[in-house]
Motif scaffolding. Structure first.
Motif, PDB file in Angstrom:
ATOM      1  N   GLU A  12       0.855  -1.176   0.000  1.00 24.24           N
ATOM      2  CA  GLU A  12       0.000   0.000   0.000  1.00 24.24           C
ATOM      3  C   GLU A  12       0.891   1.226   0.000  1.00 24.24           C
ATOM      4  N   ILE A  13       0.689   2.092  -0.978  1.00 20.19           N
ATOM      5  CA  ILE A  13       1.452   3.332  -1.045  1.00 20.19           C
ATOM      6  C   ILE A  13       0.557   4.449  -0.521  1.00 20.19           C
ATOM      7  N   HIS A  14       1.018   5.104   0.527  1.00 17.39           N
ATOM      8  CA  HIS A  14       0.244   6.167   1.168  1.00 17.39           C
ATOM      9  C   HIS A  14       0.719   7.561   0.794  1.00 17.39           C
ATOM     10  N   SER A  15       1.934   7.657   0.235  1.00 16.78           N
ATOM     11  CA  SER A  15       2.473   8.949  -0.156  1.00 16.78           C
ATOM     12  C   SER A  15       3.351   8.769  -1.383  1.00 16.78           C
ATOM     13  N   GLU A  16       3.237   9.681  -2.330  1.00 14.70           N
ATOM     14  CA  GLU A  16       4.052   9.645  -3.545  1.00 14.70           C
ATOM     15  C   GLU A  16       4.378  11.083  -3.921  1.00 14.70           C
ATOM     16  N   GLY A  17       5.647  11.358  -4.168  1.00 14.14           N
ATOM     17  CA  GLY A  17       6.046  12.705  -4.548  1.00 14.14           C
ATOM     18  C   GLY A  17       5.762  13.738  -3.478  1.00 14.14           C
ATOM     19  N   GLY A  18       5.734  13.287  -2.216  1.00 13.58           N
ATOM     20  CA  GLY A  18       5.462  14.198  -1.110  1.00 13.58           C
ATOM     21  C   GLY A  18       3.996  14.508  -0.899  1.00 13.58           C
ATOM     22  N   ASN A  19       3.115  13.877  -1.667  1.00 13.71           N
ATOM     23  CA  ASN A  19       1.682  14.107  -1.533  1.00 13.71           C
ATOM     24  C   ASN A  19       0.977  12.826  -1.091  1.00 13.71           C
ATOM     25  N   ARG A  22      -4.758   9.039  -1.621  1.00 16.39           N
ATOM     26  CA  ARG A  22      -6.015   8.653  -0.982  1.00 16.39           C
ATOM     27  C   ARG A  22      -7.015   8.226  -2.032  1.00 16.39           C
ATOM     28  N   PRO A  23      -7.531   7.032  -1.959  1.00 16.53           N
ATOM     29  CA  PRO A  23      -7.120   5.996  -1.019  1.00 16.53           C
ATOM     30  C   PRO A  23      -5.727   5.484  -1.372  1.00 16.53           C
ATOM     31  N   ALA A  24      -5.127   4.790  -0.444  1.00 20.43           N
ATOM     32  CA  ALA A  24      -3.789   4.234  -0.663  1.00 20.43           C
ATOM     33  C   ALA A  24      -3.788   3.373  -1.921  1.00 20.43           C
ATOM     34  N   ALA A  25      -2.712   3.459  -2.684  1.00 19.51           N
ATOM     35  CA  ALA A  25      -2.564   2.643  -3.892  1.00 19.51           C
ATOM     36  C   ALA A  25      -2.158   1.236  -3.465  1.00 19.51           C
ATOM     37  N   ASP A 137      -8.570  -1.875 -21.044  1.00 17.10           N
ATOM     38  CA  ASP A 137      -8.057  -0.953 -22.059  1.00 17.10           C
ATOM     39  C   ASP A 137      -6.547  -0.816 -21.890  1.00 17.10           C
ATOM     40  N   ALA A 138      -5.804  -1.552 -22.683  1.00 16.76           N
ATOM     41  CA  ALA A 138      -4.337  -1.558 -22.559  1.00 16.76           C
ATOM     42  C   ALA A 138      -3.696  -0.225 -22.921  1.00 16.76           C
ATOM     43  N   THR A 139      -4.474   0.721 -23.455  1.00 19.30           N
ATOM     44  CA  THR A 139      -3.917   2.035 -23.791  1.00 19.30           C
ATOM     45  C   THR A 139      -4.071   3.038 -22.651  1.00 19.30           C
ATOM     46  N   THR A 140      -4.694   2.658 -21.565  1.00 16.84           N
ATOM     47  CA  THR A 140      -4.860   3.552 -20.425  1.00 16.84           C
ATOM     48  C   THR A 140      -3.516   3.715 -19.725  1.00 16.84           C
ATOM     49  N   ARG A 141      -2.862   4.836 -19.987  1.00 19.66           N
ATOM     50  CA  ARG A 141      -1.487   5.054 -19.521  1.00 19.66           C
ATOM     51  C   ARG A 141      -1.329   5.018 -18.005  1.00 19.66           C
ATOM     52  N   SER A 142      -2.319   5.489 -17.291  1.00 18.03           N
ATOM     53  CA  SER A 142      -2.190   5.558 -15.832  1.00 18.03           C
ATOM     54  C   SER A 142      -1.988   4.189 -15.203  1.00 18.03           C
ATOM     55  N   HIS A 143      -2.363   3.144 -15.911  1.00 15.45           N
ATOM     56  CA  HIS A 143      -2.276   1.796 -15.360  1.00 15.45           C
ATOM     57  C   HIS A 143      -1.052   1.024 -15.851  1.00 15.45           C
ATOM     58  N   HIS A 144      -0.228   1.648 -16.688  1.00 13.95           N
ATOM     59  CA  HIS A 144       1.042   1.041 -17.098  1.00 13.95           C
ATOM     60  C   HIS A 144       2.003   1.214 -15.934  1.00 13.95           C
ATOM     61  N   ALA A 166      -1.704  -7.830  -9.328  1.00 16.55           N
ATOM     62  CA  ALA A 166      -2.908  -7.033  -9.532  1.00 16.55           C
ATOM     63  C   ALA A 166      -2.764  -5.696  -8.823  1.00 16.55           C
ATOM     64  N   ALA A 167      -3.397  -4.677  -9.388  1.00 14.05           N
ATOM     65  CA  ALA A 167      -3.445  -3.353  -8.758  1.00 14.05           C
ATOM     66  C   ALA A 167      -4.893  -2.884  -8.738  1.00 14.05           C
ATOM     67  N   ALA A 168      -5.233  -2.172  -7.689  1.00 14.78           N
ATOM     68  CA  ALA A 168      -6.593  -1.660  -7.529  1.00 14.78           C
ATOM     69  C   ALA A 168      -6.779  -0.309  -8.207  1.00 14.78           C
ATOM     70  N   GLN A 169      -5.724   0.200  -8.833  1.00 15.87           N
ATOM     71  CA  GLN A 169      -5.745   1.518  -9.442  1.00 15.87           C
ATOM     72  C   GLN A 169      -4.537   1.669 -10.359  1.00 15.87           C
ATOM     73  N   GLY A 170      -4.418   2.830 -10.966  1.00 18.58           N
ATOM     74  CA  GLY A 170      -3.231   3.132 -11.747  1.00 18.58           C
ATOM     75  C   GLY A 170      -2.097   3.565 -10.833  1.00 18.58           C
ATOM     76  N   ARG A 171      -1.040   4.086 -11.439  1.00 12.98           N
ATOM     77  CA  ARG A 171       0.098   4.570 -10.656  1.00 12.98           C
ATOM     78  C   ARG A 171      -0.347   5.667  -9.692  1.00 12.98           C
ATOM     79  N   PRO A 172       0.248   5.709  -8.520  1.00  9.43           N
ATOM     80  CA  PRO A 172      -0.059   6.823  -7.616  1.00  9.43           C
ATOM     81  C   PRO A 172       0.329   8.150  -8.267  1.00  9.43           C
ATOM     82  N   GLN A 173      -0.557   9.124  -8.187  1.00  7.22           N
ATOM     83  CA  GLN A 173      -0.348  10.476  -8.724  1.00  7.22           C
ATOM     84  C   GLN A 173      -0.169  10.480 -10.246  1.00  7.22           C
ATOM     85  N   ALA A 174      -0.708   9.511 -10.957  1.00  4.29           N
ATOM     86  CA  ALA A 174      -0.606   9.479 -12.418  1.00  4.29           C
ATOM     87  C   ALA A 174      -1.219  10.749 -12.994  1.00  4.29           C
ATOM     88  N   ARG A 175      -0.533  11.348 -13.965  1.00  7.70           N
ATOM     89  CA  ARG A 175      -1.046  12.579 -14.552  1.00  7.70           C
ATOM     90  C   ARG A 175      -0.617  12.786 -16.006  1.00  7.70           C
TER      91      ARG A 175
END
Length: 183
Positions: A12-19, A22-25, A137-144, A166-175
Motif C-alpha cells: 500500500e502506497i500512502h504517499s508519492e512525490g510528497g503528496n 487517498r485511497p492508498a494505492a 483498455d491496454a492504452t490507459t497510460r495511468s495503469h502502465h 494485480a493493482a486496484a488503481q493506476g500509478r499513484p499520482q498518475a497525470r
C-alpha cells in the motif's frame, strides 16, 4: 503439479512525490514455486501434454488468491514466470502464455485485455518486475506500471516461479495525458 510454496505480497502506497495518496494505492502479487514439470527430461519437443495438465491447475490456484489479497476490484494486472537455471525460458512461457492459465485471472478480474508478462531464466533470489496494464483498455497510460517481486530461495535449478500481480488503481499520482491526445 508439485507446489513447494506460495508467497503473497501486498503493498500500500500512502504517499508519492510528497503528496498523500487517498485511497492508498494497493498492489498484490501471488507467486507459486513449483517443480519444473519438464525438469530432468532433456529437450522436450512437445510441451502440450504438461501444459494441458499444469497450466489450468496453476491458473485456478493463483487467480482467486491474488484477487483476494488485493481486497479490491482489479484495475490492472500482469503475470510472470521465472525458470530455474536447469530449465528453459520456454518452460515458463508454456505455462503462462496459454488461455488455460490466463483465463482464470481474466475471469476473476472481469478483464478483457491480454495479460502483460515477464519471463526469464534466473537463479534463486532474483528480483523481477511484473508489468501491469489496465484490465479492459491496454492504452490507459495511468495503469502502465510494474510491481517488483522476489523469492529469496526460488527458483531452485529445477523449479519455476509463476506469479500473478494485480493493482486496484493506476500509478499513484498518475497525470500523463491520454494516449489519444497524441494521435
Amino acid at each position: 503439479m508439485n507446489v513447494r510454496k506460495i508467497v503473497t505480497f501486498v503493498e500500500e502506497i500512502h504517499s508519492e512525490g510528497g503528496n498523500a495518496v487517498r485511497p492508498a494505492a494497493r498492489t498484490a502479487v501471488v507467486l507459486a514455486v513449483i517443480e519444473n514439470p519438464w525438469a530432468g527430461e532433456g529437450f522436450v519437443d512437445d510441451l502440450a501434454p504438461l501444459i494441458d495438465k499444469v497450466a489450468p491447475e496453476l491458473g485456478a490456484l493463483l487467480a482467486p488468491r491474488v484477487v483476494e489479497a488485493l481486497g479490491a476490484p482489479v484495475e490492472a494486472y500482469g503475470k510472470a514466470a521465472i525458470v530455474g537455471l536447469d530449465g528453459e525460458i520456454e518452460h515458463g512461457s508454456a505455462l503462462i502464455h496459454t488461455l488455460k492459465f490466463g483465463d482464470h485471472f481474466r475471469t476473476a478480474a472481469n478483464a478483457t485485455t491480454l495479460l502483460p508478462a515477464v519471463e526469464k531464466r534466473a537463479p534463486a533470489g532474483t528480483v523481477f518486475d511484473i508489468p501491469l496494464k489496465h484490465v479492459t483498455d491496454a492504452t490507459t497510460r495511468s495503469h502502465h506500471q510494474t510491481v517488483e517481486a522476489r523469492v529469496a530461495d526460488a527458483p531452485r535449478a529445477d523449479e519455476i516461479v509463476v506469479g500473478l500481480a494485480a493493482a486496484a488503481q493506476g500509478r499513484p499520482q498518475a497525470r500523463l495525458a491520454p494516449l489519444s491526445s497524441e494521435q
